[in-house]
Design a protein around this motif. Structure first.
Motif, PDB file in Angstrom:
ATOM      1  N   ILE A  11       0.863  -1.184   0.000  1.00 28.20           N
ATOM      2  CA  ILE A  11       0.000   0.000   0.000  1.00 28.20           C
ATOM      3  C   ILE A  11       0.896   1.229   0.000  1.00 28.20           C
ATOM      4  N   ARG A  12       0.612   2.105  -0.934  1.00 30.40           N
ATOM      5  CA  ARG A  12       1.443   3.309  -1.060  1.00 30.40           C
ATOM      6  C   ARG A  12       0.805   4.438  -0.257  1.00 30.40           C
ATOM      7  N   ARG A  13       1.553   4.958   0.696  1.00 26.50           N
ATOM      8  CA  ARG A  13       1.069   6.075   1.494  1.00 26.50           C
ATOM      9  C   ARG A  13       1.701   7.354   0.980  1.00 26.50           C
ATOM     10  N   GLU A  14       0.899   8.408   0.901  1.00 24.35           N
ATOM     11  CA  GLU A  14       1.427   9.701   0.481  1.00 24.35           C
ATOM     12  C   GLU A  14       2.314  10.271   1.578  1.00 24.35           C
ATOM     13  N   ARG A  15       3.457  10.751   1.181  1.00 28.62           N
ATOM     14  CA  ARG A  15       4.368  11.356   2.142  1.00 28.62           C
ATOM     15  C   ARG A  15       3.902  12.777   2.443  1.00 28.62           C
ATOM     16  N   PRO A  16       4.058  13.212   3.660  1.00 30.54           N
ATOM     17  CA  PRO A  16       3.651  14.582   3.980  1.00 30.54           C
ATOM     18  C   PRO A  16       4.574  15.591   3.291  1.00 30.54           C
TER      19      PRO A  16
END
Length: 140
Positions: A11-16
């Motif tokens: 799962i790809r999480r968006e980086r802040p």
């Protein structure tokens, strides 16, 4: 058929994102440091204008009348007011750095207080000098 957990794509999480300049609150020490650099550059330009005025005074009455008319205008006085503030701000910023060079005032709270003192003192000294200029000028 369902995929096993080992073969599923992660799962790809968006980086802040880093805060933008409009969101980030600049510390007073950083702001005064940037202003110190800007006033240093402005002093170059202002000193060239003062040198032009002095050279015109040494050259001829016509040259001096021309530059004195510019300096004496509302815009010229505004520039001189800014130049005066830049001198005091840059001078006091240098004193602040000199204090830091001794090893004093490096604590976060003390550094912030010194930065605020630099800003307030430069404004007060500029206003005092210009008030004196207008007071002495109106007395003659």
């Amino acid at each position: 058929m369902s995929q096993s957990p080992a073969t599923q794509a992660p799962i790809r999480r968006e980086r802040p994102l880093s805060p933008h300049l409009t969101v980030y609150r600049w510390p007073i020490t950083m702001t005064v440091s940037i202003v110190h650099r800007i006033t240093g550059g402005a002093l170059y330009v202002g000193t060239l204008l003062v040198a032009w005025w002095l050279l015109a005074a040494a050259t001829s009455e016509q040259q001096f009348s021309f530059i004195d008319g510019i300096v004496g205008s509302w815009f010229g006085r505004l520039v001189l007011f800014g130049y005066t503030w830049a001198i005091f701000q840059h001078l006091l910023g240098g004193v602040r750095h000199l204090i830091w060079d001794t090893g004093a005032g490096l604590e976060k709270h003390t550094a912030s207080r010194l930065a605020w003192l630099t800003v307030i003192a430069s404004v007060v000294l500029t206003l005092a000098l210009w008030a004196l200029y207008f007071f002495v000028g109106s007395a003659t």
